[in-house]
Design an enzyme around this catalytic site. Structure first.
Site, PDB file in Angstrom:
ATOM      1  N   CYS A 118       0.812  -1.227   0.000  1.00 47.88           N
ATOM      2  CA  CYS A 118       0.000   0.000   0.000  1.00 47.88           C
ATOM      3  C   CYS A 118       0.842   1.273   0.000  1.00 47.88           C
ATOM      4  CB  CYS A 118      -0.927   0.007   1.203  1.00 47.88           C
ATOM      5  SG  CYS A 118      -1.928  -1.475   1.314  1.00 47.88           S
ATOM      6  N   HIS A 261      -3.107   6.986   2.489  1.00 53.03           N
ATOM      7  CA  HIS A 261      -3.555   5.715   1.923  1.00 53.03           C
ATOM      8  C   HIS A 261      -4.919   5.383   2.506  1.00 53.03           C
ATOM      9  CE1 HIS A 261      -4.072   1.611   0.946  1.00 53.03           C
ATOM     10  NE2 HIS A 261      -3.813   1.169   2.159  1.00 53.03           N
ATOM     11  N   ASN A 291     -10.129  -0.360  -0.332  1.00 53.32           N
ATOM     12  CA  ASN A 291      -8.674  -0.235  -0.198  1.00 53.32           C
ATOM     13  C   ASN A 291      -8.048  -0.783  -1.478  1.00 53.32           C
ATOM     14  OD1 ASN A 291      -5.961  -0.704   0.339  1.00 53.32           O
ATOM     15  ND2 ASN A 291      -6.298  -1.321   2.461  1.00 53.32           N
TER      16      ASN A 291
HETATM   17  O1  UT7 Z   1      -3.890  -1.230   3.619  1.00 58.34           O
HETATM   18  C1  UT7 Z   1      -3.316  -1.663   4.790  1.00 58.34           C
HETATM   19  C2  UT7 Z   1      -3.840  -2.997   5.098  1.00 58.34           C
HETATM   20  N1  UT7 Z   1      -5.022  -3.189   5.826  1.00 58.34           N
HETATM   21  C3  UT7 Z   1      -5.577  -2.379   6.771  1.00 58.34           C
HETATM   22  O2  UT7 Z   1      -5.217  -1.281   7.008  1.00 58.34           O
HETATM   23  C4  UT7 Z   1      -6.701  -2.992   7.540  1.00 58.34           C
HETATM   24  C5  UT7 Z   1      -6.644  -2.639   9.004  1.00 58.34           C
HETATM   25  N2  UT7 Z   1      -7.682  -3.321   9.768  1.00 58.34           N
HETATM   26  C6  UT7 Z   1      -8.992  -3.089   9.610  1.00 58.34           C
HETATM   27  O3  UT7 Z   1      -9.408  -2.306   8.777  1.00 58.34           O
HETATM   28  C7  UT7 Z   1      -9.950  -3.791  10.560  1.00 58.34           C
HETATM   29  O4  UT7 Z   1      -9.211  -4.495  11.515  1.00 58.34           O
HETATM   30  C8  UT7 Z   1     -10.936  -4.745   9.837  1.00 58.34           C
HETATM   31  C9  UT7 Z   1     -11.931  -3.950   9.000  1.00 58.34           C
HETATM   32  C10 UT7 Z   1     -10.198  -5.734   8.954  1.00 58.34           C
HETATM   33  C11 UT7 Z   1     -11.727  -5.541  10.861  1.00 58.34           C
HETATM   34  O5  UT7 Z   1     -12.431  -4.652  11.712  1.00 58.34           O
HETATM   35  P1  UT7 Z   1     -12.311  -4.752  13.286  1.00 58.34           P
HETATM   36  O6  UT7 Z   1     -13.198  -3.724  13.853  1.00 58.34           O
HETATM   37  O7  UT7 Z   1     -10.848  -4.688  13.649  1.00 58.34           O
HETATM   38  O8  UT7 Z   1     -12.897  -6.168  13.576  1.00 58.34           O
HETATM   39  P2  UT7 Z   1     -12.249  -7.343  14.427  1.00 58.34           P
HETATM   40  O9  UT7 Z   1     -11.228  -8.056  13.632  1.00 58.34           O
HETATM   41  O10 UT7 Z   1     -11.886  -6.824  15.796  1.00 58.34           O
HETATM   42  O11 UT7 Z   1     -13.483  -8.311  14.597  1.00 58.34           O
HETATM   43  C12 UT7 Z   1     -14.616  -7.959  15.423  1.00 58.34           C
HETATM   44  C13 UT7 Z   1     -15.683  -9.007  15.232  1.00 58.34           C
HETATM   45  C14 UT7 Z   1     -15.171 -10.442  15.379  1.00 58.34           C
HETATM   46  O12 UT7 Z   1     -16.199 -11.213  15.968  1.00 58.34           O
HETATM   47  P3  UT7 Z   1     -16.173 -11.580  17.538  1.00 58.34           P
HETATM   48  O13 UT7 Z   1     -14.887 -12.326  17.736  1.00 58.34           O
HETATM   49  O14 UT7 Z   1     -16.190 -10.254  18.264  1.00 58.34           O
HETATM   50  O15 UT7 Z   1     -17.391 -12.385  17.722  1.00 58.34           O
HETATM   51  C15 UT7 Z   1     -14.981 -10.894  13.962  1.00 58.34           C
HETATM   52  O16 UT7 Z   1     -15.098 -12.291  13.811  1.00 58.34           O
HETATM   53  O17 UT7 Z   1     -16.203  -8.905  13.917  1.00 58.34           O
HETATM   54  C16 UT7 Z   1     -16.114 -10.196  13.272  1.00 58.34           C
HETATM   55  N3  UT7 Z   1     -15.891  -9.944  11.849  1.00 58.34           N
HETATM   56  C17 UT7 Z   1     -16.898  -9.727  11.008  1.00 58.34           C
HETATM   57  N4  UT7 Z   1     -18.217  -9.674  11.175  1.00 58.34           N
HETATM   58  C18 UT7 Z   1     -18.975  -9.420  10.094  1.00 58.34           C
HETATM   59  C19 UT7 Z   1     -14.712  -9.868  11.197  1.00 58.34           C
HETATM   60  N5  UT7 Z   1     -14.936  -9.590   9.901  1.00 58.34           N
HETATM   61  C20 UT7 Z   1     -16.284  -9.511   9.751  1.00 58.34           C
HETATM   62  C21 UT7 Z   1     -17.132  -9.250   8.670  1.00 58.34           C
HETATM   63  N6  UT7 Z   1     -18.464  -9.208   8.889  1.00 58.34           N
HETATM   64  N7  UT7 Z   1     -16.647  -9.009   7.423  1.00 58.34           N
END
Ligand code: UT7
Length: 334
Positions: A118, A261, A291
């Site tokens: 990125c 980014h 992204n």
């Molecule tokens: O370009 C550089 C590379 N990437 C980034 O910059 C990405 C950086 N990270 C993020 O944008 C975020 O971490 C994500 C969007 C990927 C995930 O969001 P989050 O708020 O950090 O979610 P999380 O991983 O803490 O997950 C929270 C909950 C989990 O469930 P439990 O364990 O609380 O029951 C996940 O299993 O959300 C669940 N979850 C989802 N639920 C519905 C994870 N992905 C999804 C989904 N839909 N797509």
């Protein structure tokens, strides 16, 4: 008023290209266990563009480059070098840049791919600025292009909601530039110790050992520890921006725009709040494209130039972070 260290460089033109198919959050929610609302609330993304099977990074890159050349009123023969930032090259050899040079009719311009995920577009701008300032090159085309859909596991809801395909580019040149235009400050950094937070394994030997592996079960697709990348992105980008401003003697209030980014709207909003920036000082378009990795900063730049939100004399700070982990800033007076 601080003067550019790498002065006498201007933006001659910008361009962008998208695949024809727009995919909404509701479309994604039909294929994986998520909801349109969850995606929008957690990322700010409403839709992204996905390439049809067989469309390559090169195709998108060439389309964006043609638009930039037209905007600049330049011919391909004026390009001294083409840099393509991508983590989805058509092939490992030849470089995607060499294919772009050939297809544009820019032979014998130099061609070089850079692989900084990125951060690629901003790394590319930094290389171009330094090379033009050397005097050996006058005009360099920097492209960020990705077909992220090729390396996405569409059964992994942690990653498939985020990414989109696109290409964007900028032509940087010393032709017609004034000394006050150019790059005031730049930084390029990495910490490969954290590589396993965001990586693309193609064989079992690439998988990290131990119970913390985020492997989604499909080799050849992007693996991401979203929470760790999120934290790293916020703290590192904030620090890098503060260092760039301190090193160049520029106050945050002097910035016409920060072009970050587009990783996640919540990341951008946290950085904006911590730096006490006004909403209109941070450009955001992740809602429409997702992204797009190396393409994202250039998509923002192109939109800002097309809509004339940026003008000659403006101070603009580009900042990016991504797989590697690698991060970078580039401060310009337009
Ligand atoms: O370009 C550089 C590379 N990437 C980034 O910059 C990405 C950086 N990270 C993020 O944008 C975020 O971490 C994500 C969007 C990927 C995930 O969001 P989050 O708020 O950090 O979610 P999380 O991983 O803490 O997950 C929270 C909950 C989990 O469930 P439990 O364990 O609380 O029951 C996940 O299993 O959300 C669940 N979850 C989802 N639920 C519905 C994870 N992905 C999804 C989904 N839909 N797509």
């Amino acid at each position: 008023m601080p003067l550019p260290r790498l002065g006498g460089i201007r933006i001659a033109g910008t361009g962008m290209a998208l695949p024809s198919r727009q995919v909404s959050n509701a479309d994604i929610a039909q294929t994986v266990d998520t909801t349109a609302e969850w995606i929008e609330q957690r990322t700010g993304i409403k839709s992204r563009f996905i390439s049809p099977a067989g469309q390559t990074t090169r195709e998108l890159a060439v389309a964006a480059a043609r638009q930039a050349l037209a905007n600049a009123g330049m011919t391909p023969s004026e390009l001294d070098l083409v840099i393509v930032a991508t983590m989805t090259p058509d092939m490992a050899c030849p470089s995607t840049a060499a294919l772009v040079v050939a297809e544009l009719g820019a032979v014998p311009a130099g061609a070089l791919d850079i692989s900084v995920a990125c951060s690629g577009f901003v790394y590319g701008m930094n290389h171009a600025a330094a090379l033009i300032a050397s005097g050996f090159y006058k005009t360099i085309l920097v492209i960020g292009a990705e077909t992220m859909s090729r390396i996405t596991n569409f059964e992994d809801r942690r990653t498939c909601i985020l990414f989109g395909d696109a290409a964007s580019c900028v032509i940087l040149t010393s032709k017609g530039a004034v000394p006050g235009q150019g790059c005031l400050h730049q930084s390029m950094n990495s910490d490969g110790r954290a590589w396993q937070e965001l990586y693309l394994p193609t064989c079992d030997a690439h998988l990290p050992a131990g119970p913390n592996s985020t492997f989604n079960g499909k080799l050849g697709t992007l693996q991401m520890n979203g929470q760790e990348v999120f934290k790293f992105a916020v703290t590192t980008t904030q620090k890098a921006i503060e260092e760039a401003l301190a090193a160049s003697g520029v106050n945050v209030s002097e910035l016409a725009m920060i072009v970050p980014h587009q990783s996640n709207f919540r990341i951008l909003d946290l950085i904006r709040t911590r730096l006490e920036l006004k909403p209109e000082q941070v450009y955001v378009n992740i809602d429409r494209y997702g992204n797009t990795s190396a393409a994202s900063v250039g998509l923002c730049l192109h939109e800002l130039m097309e809509t004339k939100r940026l003008k000659q004399g403006d101070l603009v700070l580009f900042a990016a972070i991504g797989g590697g982990m690698a991060w970078t800033t580039s401060l310009w007076r337009l």
